[in-house]
Design a protein around this motif. Sequence first.
Motif, PDB file in Angstrom:
ATOM      1  N   THR A 387       5.021   3.719   1.046  1.00 56.01           N
ATOM      2  CA  THR A 387       3.745   3.171   0.610  1.00 56.01           C
ATOM      3  C   THR A 387       3.580   1.717   1.072  1.00 56.01           C
ATOM      4  N   PRO A 388       2.359   1.184   1.017  1.00 56.90           N
ATOM      5  CA  PRO A 388       2.175  -0.240   1.312  1.00 56.90           C
ATOM      6  C   PRO A 388       3.019  -1.142   0.413  1.00 56.90           C
ATOM      7  N   THR A 389       3.219  -0.729  -0.841  1.00 57.74           N
ATOM      8  CA  THR A 389       4.076  -1.519  -1.729  1.00 57.74           C
ATOM      9  C   THR A 389       5.501  -1.571  -1.202  1.00 57.74           C
ATOM     10  N   TYR A 390       5.991  -0.458  -0.675  1.00 54.35           N
ATOM     11  CA  TYR A 390       7.315  -0.440  -0.051  1.00 54.35           C
ATOM     12  C   TYR A 390       7.391  -1.515   1.028  1.00 54.35           C
ATOM     13  N   HIS A 391       6.369  -1.585   1.871  1.00 51.74           N
ATOM     14  CA  HIS A 391       6.390  -2.549   2.972  1.00 51.74           C
ATOM     15  C   HIS A 391       6.362  -3.986   2.452  1.00 51.74           C
ATOM     16  N   ALA A 392       5.634  -4.218   1.361  1.00 50.80           N
ATOM     17  CA  ALA A 392       5.622  -5.567   0.780  1.00 50.80           C
ATOM     18  C   ALA A 392       7.018  -5.948   0.301  1.00 50.80           C
ATOM     19  N   ALA A 482      -0.605  11.169   7.816  1.00 54.49           N
ATOM     20  CA  ALA A 482      -0.788   9.887   8.514  1.00 54.49           C
ATOM     21  C   ALA A 482       0.084   8.835   7.841  1.00 54.49           C
ATOM     22  N   PRO A 483       1.393   8.908   8.062  1.00 55.73           N
ATOM     23  CA  PRO A 483       2.327   8.059   7.312  1.00 55.73           C
ATOM     24  C   PRO A 483       2.363   6.603   7.740  1.00 55.73           C
ATOM     25  N   ASN A 484       1.739   6.278   8.865  1.00 56.26           N
ATOM     26  CA  ASN A 484       1.805   4.900   9.370  1.00 56.26           C
ATOM     27  C   ASN A 484       0.446   4.218   9.423  1.00 56.26           C
ATOM     28  N   ALA A 485      -0.481   4.674   8.576  1.00 53.64           N
ATOM     29  CA  ALA A 485      -1.808   4.050   8.556  1.00 53.64           C
ATOM     30  C   ALA A 485      -1.737   2.594   8.122  1.00 53.64           C
TER      31      ALA A 485
END
Length: 515
Positions: A387-392, A482-485
């Motif tokens: 998720t975007p939170t993972y990336h943060a 679309a896992p890399n949006a």
Amino acid sequence: MIKRTILAISVTTALAVCGSAFAQVAVTIDTAKPGPVIDKNVYGQFAEHLGTGIYEGMWVGPNSKIPNTKGWRNDVVGALKELRVPLVRWPGGCFADEYHWKDGIGPRNKRPVKVNTNWGNVTEDNAVGTHEFFDLAELLGSQVYINGNLGTGSVQEMSEWIEYMTSPSKSTLAEMRRKNGRDKPWKVDFFAVGNEMWGCGGNMNPEHYANLYKNTTTFIRAPQEYKPKIIASGGHTDDVKWADVLTREVKNDMAGVSFHYYTIPTGKWEVKGAATGFPESQWFSTMQNTLRMDKFIRDNKAVMDKNDPEKKVGLFVDEWGTWYDVEPGTNAGFLYQQNSLRDAVVAALNFNIFHEHADRVRMTNIAQMVNVLQAMILTDKTRMVLTPTYHAYKMYVPFQDATSLPVALENNTTYSAGSQSVPQVSASAARAKDGKVYLALVNTDPNKATEVTVNVGAAAAAKFTGQVLTAAKMDAHNTFDAPNAVKPASYSAQAAGGKLTVQLPAKSVIVGAVE
């Protein structure tokens, strides 16, 4: 400490960059006045027996066709290891005060089957118990935070659990642990006496709980090298009575007081707002509501500073994150929600707040790790998506155990909705263990980019190298198809004309090293 100056002023100078209008915000990092260390446990995680947060999401059992180690999914564990997860809280949450540890030991096919009355009234077969949880922690290389059962449990039950986990002796409980496959004692880093005692943990007042806490900790005994730090169950939102009473009445055996706050777009538990497809008004209210965390921490710190001026007791924000209406078609008790760019911005704003209060905030645990609320990872049978939170979280890894540095913001603009506004830029800086100075910047405005000039002391920095996380839409999110949006991109900037300027896109998070 990091100093954030919130100014609502008009921008008098604008630059045309890449066809957009930017207003310059000045960030100055004071490396000459280092603040407290940002404890790595500020980036802690939370795994409760709730929905598919553990079962299916992480635990598939050793006989599953999904590749696993000791029953834990290899893909999920591998992704979590990239975050350098410092600490995991288990087994709850509200579940903790109905959990009896002896149900979760011994042969899995002989463990009692219960009903999870807190979350969905589904069966709980106790396949994941003490031994399995420590397997997970060892696979992740993380510390453990175990939440004891004060609600439906007893002092004896918690005392015996600690003995089972930590005793190197030949006692009956230690021998039972050995019979179940673990010879050496485990190190229990943190142990909490109950959870949300004001609510699902027992609906009690802080004075009553303080007496129960002191009674319980009297009998939590472990060898010094295995002795856990004890956490008291504290308050939530704007309630400071718990921190006040506990730091006044409990003088020993308390490493921290817990605190819970969830960001809800509407501010209403009945209809919280959707995780995706939301209007900009709910983007704004989410930013506004999550920034309340700063005041709640300050208010708790004020009473704690009065009662504990030596700052021996930490404020542990062991439940926080966004809480939306569940995804349509899912079990309401499973708390499954999508995770968008908005969540990454919320996470980064909270990280910056926690850094600012590193003198007291020494642990936080986002709710939760997989498939529940503001998750790092979503799974669907064999598939997994970050998720975007993972990336943060991954972008902020350098801040673990870094030394906070004061940051001054000048000419900070605002993001407004009607008569209300929030600061457009949030910033935090620290000197990491690798010796480099790292700067984190967040733009809360979903429409307007801005320019940030960066100075280190009286001198302009030479360059900035890091990553940027943003997307075209407010609710941009990753799916199994679309896992890399939404994922970070490399970012760098060089000083020109004696000035280092970082272009901060709308609705973005940037983290990098300043040299």
